[in-house]
Design a protein around this motif. Structure first.
Motif, PDB file in Angstrom:
ATOM      1  N   VAL A 354      78.144  83.711 118.757  1.00 41.63           N
ATOM      2  CA  VAL A 354      79.109  83.891 119.846  1.00 41.63           C
ATOM      3  C   VAL A 354      80.459  83.336 119.425  1.00 41.63           C
ATOM      4  N   VAL A 355      81.505  84.157 119.592  1.00 44.98           N
ATOM      5  CA  VAL A 355      82.872  83.731 119.313  1.00 44.98           C
ATOM      6  C   VAL A 355      83.696  83.982 120.565  1.00 44.98           C
ATOM      7  N   THR A 356      84.326  82.934 121.107  1.00 42.80           N
ATOM      8  CA  THR A 356      85.121  83.088 122.316  1.00 42.80           C
ATOM      9  C   THR A 356      86.603  83.148 121.953  1.00 42.80           C
ATOM     10  N   PRO A 357      87.371  83.991 122.646  1.00 45.78           N
ATOM     11  CA  PRO A 357      88.802  84.102 122.337  1.00 45.78           C
ATOM     12  C   PRO A 357      89.602  82.883 122.795  1.00 45.78           C
ATOM     13  N   THR A 358      89.074  82.150 123.785  1.00 41.06           N
ATOM     14  CA  THR A 358      89.797  80.995 124.302  1.00 41.06           C
ATOM     15  C   THR A 358      89.645  79.810 123.351  1.00 41.06           C
ATOM     16  N   PRO A 359      90.699  79.155 122.964  1.00 37.19           N
ATOM     17  CA  PRO A 359      90.562  78.006 122.073  1.00 37.19           C
ATOM     18  C   PRO A 359      89.831  76.863 122.756  1.00 37.19           C
ATOM     19  N   ARG A 360      89.181  76.065 121.959  1.00 36.54           N
ATOM     20  CA  ARG A 360      88.452  74.927 122.510  1.00 36.54           C
ATOM     21  C   ARG A 360      89.469  73.899 123.042  1.00 36.54           C
ATOM     22  N   ILE A 361      89.191  73.450 124.268  1.00 35.71           N
ATOM     23  CA  ILE A 361      90.050  72.441 124.896  1.00 35.71           C
ATOM     24  C   ILE A 361      89.569  71.054 124.459  1.00 35.71           C
ATOM     25  N   PRO A 362      90.466  70.201 124.014  1.00 37.72           N
ATOM     26  CA  PRO A 362      90.040  68.868 123.611  1.00 37.72           C
ATOM     27  C   PRO A 362      89.386  68.105 124.749  1.00 37.72           C
ATOM     28  N   GLY A 363      88.717  67.003 124.406  1.00 35.91           N
ATOM     29  CA  GLY A 363      88.030  66.200 125.409  1.00 35.91           C
ATOM     30  C   GLY A 363      88.994  65.370 126.238  1.00 35.91           C
ATOM     31  N   ASP A 364      88.485  64.326 126.841  1.00 36.03           N
ATOM     32  CA  ASP A 364      89.225  63.496 127.779  1.00 36.03           C
ATOM     33  C   ASP A 364      90.464  62.900 127.118  1.00 36.03           C
TER      34      ASP A 364
END
Length: 366
Positions: A354-364
């Motif tokens: 699975v590849v999502t177009p949305t970039p990964r959002i950093p953590g807290d």
């Protein structure tokens, strides 16, 4: 006796009794090729073992682990890994007086009702001694998670009885026998527990466990939610009476405007969800807290009944922890590691491409 296995792809089956010749587990589902030795496991066992300070049971066990299978030339083969820990310091005579009675707060009565027979020596199968194999299995999961994903799992004592322990530093956790993140409180905790022991009583505790660097996407909807499986595993730990994920019961008094963790391009602004949304990891730290009841084995005489139903007074002698929560920290860490590795393997099996177009959002970032 069913109910001794945890996990679906990474499966841990626990065996043995407190005063039997040995305890251990079989770990099935560990991928092949990971370097593994007894030394990799022993460190975590040494953190949990009894007799490490005057504040815990003085039963003397080396908890030396033996790897019986699943490792060849220093690497896992993919076959089941059998781990054995021999019992060395059983004192069954300490329990002779409760062979025909039921200790209040213990599983004596319920085991008798379910099976019609029970091993009264140290609690048998219901003893916290059986957490040692869990820690051994958890050490394997921790190593794999760290090497594959950089996941780091840490825990600490957050409260003992009415004594809340303000968090200062992770570095201080391993510098005292309480796993307290605050060395300045250690003398106070020691004096408090000494007083409890002199009163022949016990207290409960709260333990906090955190998993850092967990990728987003682990977990399943509905019944196999990541938080549900974590709670299931933690409730399998002796004496646990409550589990919180993230804000936990504080969520009751929070407004939605506060509880919902806002997202920005720089990352989440808070972590009230405890790193899990909809049963699936968000990429933030996984935050878990467990409530542990007071030790049931105390020397204060209390009312109970014997096998015939006649009233008796029961006082438990022998070697017991005045607060079982002290040694629970390594066990809670191990349980979280086992659940996370199981879900990592399940995610890899179904969703590796699975590849999502949305970039990964950093953590807290708060």
């Amino acid at each position: 006796m069913s109910g001794s296995t945890l996990g679906k792809l990474f499966c841990v089956t626990n065996f043995g009794e407190s005063h039997g010749p040995a305890i251990g587990c079989v770990v099935d589902g560990c991928p092949p090729g990971m370097g593994l030795s007894a030394e990799d496991i022993q460190h975590d066992l040494d953190r949990r073992k009894p007799g490490t300070s005057r504040h815990v049971t003085q039963r003397r066990e080396s908890d030396t682990v033996e790897i019986l299978s699943g490792v060849f030339d220093g690497k896992t083969t993919g076959a089941p890994i059998a781990l054995l820990i021999r019992n060395e310091d059983q004192r069954s005579k300490d329990y002779g007086n409760i062979a025909n009675t039921f200790r209040p707060g213990h599983a004596d009565y319920t085991y008798w009702q379910k099976y019609g027979i029970r091993d009264w020596r140290g609690g048998g199968r219901s003893s916290a001694r059986l957490t040692a194999p869990t820690v051994a299995a958890g050490a394997i999961a921790r190593k794999w998670l760290r090497e594959q994903y950089g996941v780091v799992i840490r825990g600490h004592l957050a409260q003992m009885g009415e004594k809340e322990i303000p968090f200062v530093s992770w570095d201080e956790v391993e510098q005292n026998p309480f796993f307290a993140p605050n060395n300045a409180m250690v003398p106070e905790l020691a004096a408090y527990l000494d007083a409890i022991r002199k009163e022949k009583d016990s207290v409960g505790a709260k333990v906090r466990v955190v998993a850092h660097n967990v990728p987003p996407g682990w977990g399943e909807p509905l019944y196999d939610r990541l938080d549900a499986d974590i709670a299931h595993a933690m409730m399998g730990l002796n004496a646990v009476k409550g589990v919180e994920i993230g804000a936990g019961f504080k969520s009751v008094t929070q407004r939605g405007s506060l509880h919902g963790d806002e997202l920005t391009p720089e990352g989440f602004l808070s972590n009230h969800a405890g790193g899990i949304l909809g049963g699936i990891s968000s990429g933030q730290d996984i935050e878990v807290a467990i409530a542990i009841k007071p030790t049931s084995s105390i020397a204060i005489a209390r009312r109970s009944v014997d096998l015939s139903g006649a009233p008796v007074q029961v006082a438990t002698t022998g070697r017991h922890d005045p607060c079982v929560g002290i040694r629970a920290t390594p066990v809670a860490e191990a349980l979280l590691a086992i659940v996370l590795m199981d879900h990592a393997l399940r995610h890899r099996a179904q969703n590796a491409d699975v590849v999502t177009p949305t970039p990964r959002i950093p953590g807290d970032v708060s």
